[in-house]
Structure formats: structure tokens, C-alpha cells
Design an enzyme around this catalytic site. Structure first.
Site, PDB file in Angstrom:
ATOM      1  N   GLU A  99      -7.610  -7.502 -14.242  1.00  0.00           N
ATOM      2  CA  GLU A  99      -7.347  -6.105 -13.845  1.00  0.00           C
ATOM      3  C   GLU A  99      -8.612  -5.483 -13.285  1.00  0.00           C
ATOM      4  OE1 GLU A  99      -5.531  -3.734 -13.248  1.00  0.00           O
ATOM      5  OE2 GLU A  99      -3.743  -3.587 -14.494  1.00  0.00           O
ATOM      6  N   ASP A 100      -8.431  -4.526 -12.421  1.00  0.00           N
ATOM      7  CA  ASP A 100      -9.591  -3.818 -11.874  1.00  0.00           C
ATOM      8  C   ASP A 100     -10.110  -2.788 -12.868  1.00  0.00           C
ATOM      9  OD1 ASP A 100      -7.052  -2.760 -11.317  1.00  0.00           O
ATOM     10  OD2 ASP A 100      -7.856  -1.370  -9.851  1.00  0.00           O
ATOM     11  N   ASP A 103      -7.894   1.993 -17.973  1.00  0.00           N
ATOM     12  CA  ASP A 103      -8.003   3.458 -17.947  1.00  0.00           C
ATOM     13  C   ASP A 103      -7.206   4.004 -19.128  1.00  0.00           C
ATOM     14  OD1 ASP A 103      -8.365   6.070 -17.169  1.00  0.00           O
ATOM     15  OD2 ASP A 103      -7.623   5.829 -15.151  1.00  0.00           O
ATOM     16  N   PHE A 152     -12.962   9.579 -11.572  1.00  0.00           N
ATOM     17  CA  PHE A 152     -12.032   8.839 -10.714  1.00  0.00           C
ATOM     18  C   PHE A 152     -12.823   7.990  -9.726  1.00  0.00           C
ATOM     19  CE2 PHE A 152      -9.037   8.033  -7.325  1.00  0.00           C
ATOM     20  CZ  PHE A 152      -7.898   7.696  -8.046  1.00  0.00           C
ATOM     21  N   ARG A 165      -9.836   0.961  -0.701  1.00  0.00           N
ATOM     22  CA  ARG A 165      -9.773  -0.319  -1.421  1.00  0.00           C
ATOM     23  C   ARG A 165     -10.768  -1.334  -0.850  1.00  0.00           C
ATOM     24  NH1 ARG A 165      -5.141  -0.409  -4.766  1.00  0.00           N
ATOM     25  NH2 ARG A 165      -3.329   0.693  -3.970  1.00  0.00           N
TER      26      ARG A 165
HETATM   27  C1  PRP Z   1      -4.342   1.329 -11.376  1.00  0.00           C
HETATM   28  C2  PRP Z   1      -5.304   0.194 -11.604  1.00  0.00           C
HETATM   29  C3  PRP Z   1      -4.801  -0.457 -12.853  1.00  0.00           C
HETATM   30  C4  PRP Z   1      -4.154   0.695 -13.608  1.00  0.00           C
HETATM   31  C5  PRP Z   1      -5.022   1.104 -14.749  1.00  0.00           C
HETATM   32  O1  PRP Z   1      -3.232   0.845 -10.706  1.00  0.00           O
HETATM   33  O2  PRP Z   1      -5.297  -0.673 -10.500  1.00  0.00           O
HETATM   34  O3  PRP Z   1      -3.836  -1.433 -12.583  1.00  0.00           O
HETATM   35  O4  PRP Z   1      -3.997   1.763 -12.678  1.00  0.00           O
HETATM   36  O5  PRP Z   1      -4.618   2.335 -15.271  1.00  0.00           O
HETATM   37  P1  PRP Z   1      -4.056   2.542 -16.738  1.00  0.00           P
HETATM   38  O6  PRP Z   1      -4.982   1.847 -17.685  1.00  0.00           O
HETATM   39  O7  PRP Z   1      -4.132   4.041 -16.872  1.00  0.00           O
HETATM   40  O8  PRP Z   1      -2.652   2.043 -16.787  1.00  0.00           O
HETATM   41  P2  PRP Z   1      -2.235   1.792  -9.895  1.00  0.00           P
HETATM   42  O9  PRP Z   1      -1.099   2.186 -10.773  1.00  0.00           O
HETATM   43  O10 PRP Z   1      -2.990   2.902  -9.247  1.00  0.00           O
HETATM   44  O11 PRP Z   1      -1.669   0.819  -8.800  1.00  0.00           O
HETATM   45  P3  PRP Z   1      -2.516  -0.054  -7.737  1.00  0.00           P
HETATM   46  O12 PRP Z   1      -3.159  -1.170  -8.530  1.00  0.00           O
HETATM   47  O13 PRP Z   1      -1.502  -0.554  -6.795  1.00  0.00           O
HETATM   48  O14 PRP Z   1      -3.547   0.857  -7.105  1.00  0.00           O
END
Ligand code: PRP
Length: 181
Positions: A99-100, A103, A152, A165
């Protein structure tokens, strides 16, 4: 809303490169001799996974899930949508969810539950960024790249309304355009 702009670089490209190489070495040692599958959570993890896969020096497979919780907002909606599942059979494989960012934790909690149901031999998480904030769901992170403040961030796969991105570094977006989560 003003046009979003980069306020400051939080993690430069060189630091990311160094840390990804370190994590790649750790993963290679820990999973040596095991059937490893790196599962990236799209879209945000696509850059990290691409670099991590090349830093892992043992044979492994790669797959993706597509999860989304933010939509075009700068704070998580709390509702995680899994739009696309893995295509590989994960039974008895050692799965590392890549995961990136960790959060609120909602995305990883949802994905862990879904992946665990596929019967892997083990299931762990590797997150490039771990945000310092209260969580809605706690998960254990086996490999964490960087602890960051509760702001953010964009770049290195992370977006704001699908922008930024492609940036090779992690940056904070101007407060005029995105609120902190
Ligand atoms: C973002 C990010 C993680 C997730 C983390 O994805 O890439 O996958 O939120 O957040 P959390 O811990 O609050 O769940 P996003 O829903 O923005 O989709 P994306 O990866 O397509 O940008």
C-alpha cells in the site's frame, strides 16, 4: 476551490529510493524459499509496487486489487469500494499487501479481510507511508517506509483528484486547495 499546488516536498526522491531498496532487501531475506506474492492496492500503490518488485531479489509473483475510499475528496469517505480482485490463486502463498499509505486504516482492514478469505499461508502489509493520526481501523504493518505527520500528501502514486501521482517525491499540497485529513 483554488487550483491545487505543491506546498513543500516531504520526502525527496533520493530518500524514497534508499528506503525502498532497504525494504526490498528485508523482504528478500524474510521470504527466501517461500512462494511470495506482492499484491498492490490500486491506484495509489502502482509506483511503490513497481519499484519494490524490482528491489526484491527473490522470485515472486505480482497481482493487484483495486480499492477506493477517497473519491475526489482530500479526506477518506470511510467507505471502501473494492472494484477489482486479484487474479492469482493465493491459496498457501505468502501474500504481502503493498500500500502507498496507512491513513484511517479502512482500506487495509477491508483488503485484509478479503485476502485472508483466499487461504494464504501468510498475510502481511507493507506500507510506504504511515500517517501519524488516530485510526478508524488498526492493522499491523510489517514493513513501514516512513512515518509522516497528519497532512494530505501527493506524489509517488498518491493523488489529489487524480493529479500528482506521477511526481517522483512525496509532497504536501497547498492548504488553499486541500484540507488535512
Ligand atoms: C488511498 C490510498 C490508500 C488508502 C489509504 O486510496 O491509496 O489505498 O486511501 O487510506 P485509508 O487508510 O484511510 O483507508 P484512495 O481511496 O484515494 O484510492 P486510490 O488508491 O485510487 O487513490
Amino acid at each position: 476551490m483554488n487550483s491545487p499546488a505543491i506546498e513543500r516536498i516531504l520526502i525527496p526522491e533520493s530518500e524514497i529510493r534508499r528506503r525502498v531498496a532497504e525494504i526490498g532487501r528485508l523482504v528478500s531475506e524474510d521470504y527466501r524459499g517461500r512462494d511470495l506474492v506482492l499484491v498492490g492496492a490500486l491506484k495509489g500503490a502502482f509506483v511503490f509496487l513497481a519499484d519494490l518488485a524490482r528491489a526484491v531479489a527473490i522470485p515472486h509473483e505480482v497481482d493487484f486489487v483495486r480499492a477506493s475510499s477517497y473519491g475526489n475528496a482530500s479526506s477518506s469517505s470511510g467507505t471502501v469500494r473494492v472494484a477489482c480482485d486479484v487474479s492469482l490463486d493465493l491459496k498457501d502463498k505468502h501474500v504481502l499487501l503493498v500500500e502507498d499509505i496507512y491513513d484511517t486504516g479502512c482500506t487495509m482492514a477491508t483488503l485484509l479481510e478479503r485476502l485472508a478469505a483466499k487461504g494464504p499461508a501468510s498475510l502481511e502489509i507493507c506500507a510506504l507511508l504511515v500517517k501519524n493520526r488516530p485510526r478508524e481501523a488498526e492493522v499491523a504493518i510489517r514493513y513501514a517506509g516512513f512515518q509522516i505527520e497528519n497532512v494530505f500528501v501527493v506524489g509517488y502514486g498518491l493523488d489529489f483528484a487524480e493529479r500528482f501521482r506521477h511526481l517522483p517525491y512525496v509532497a504536501v499540497v497547498s492548504r488553499n486547495s486541500a484540507r488535512t485529513a
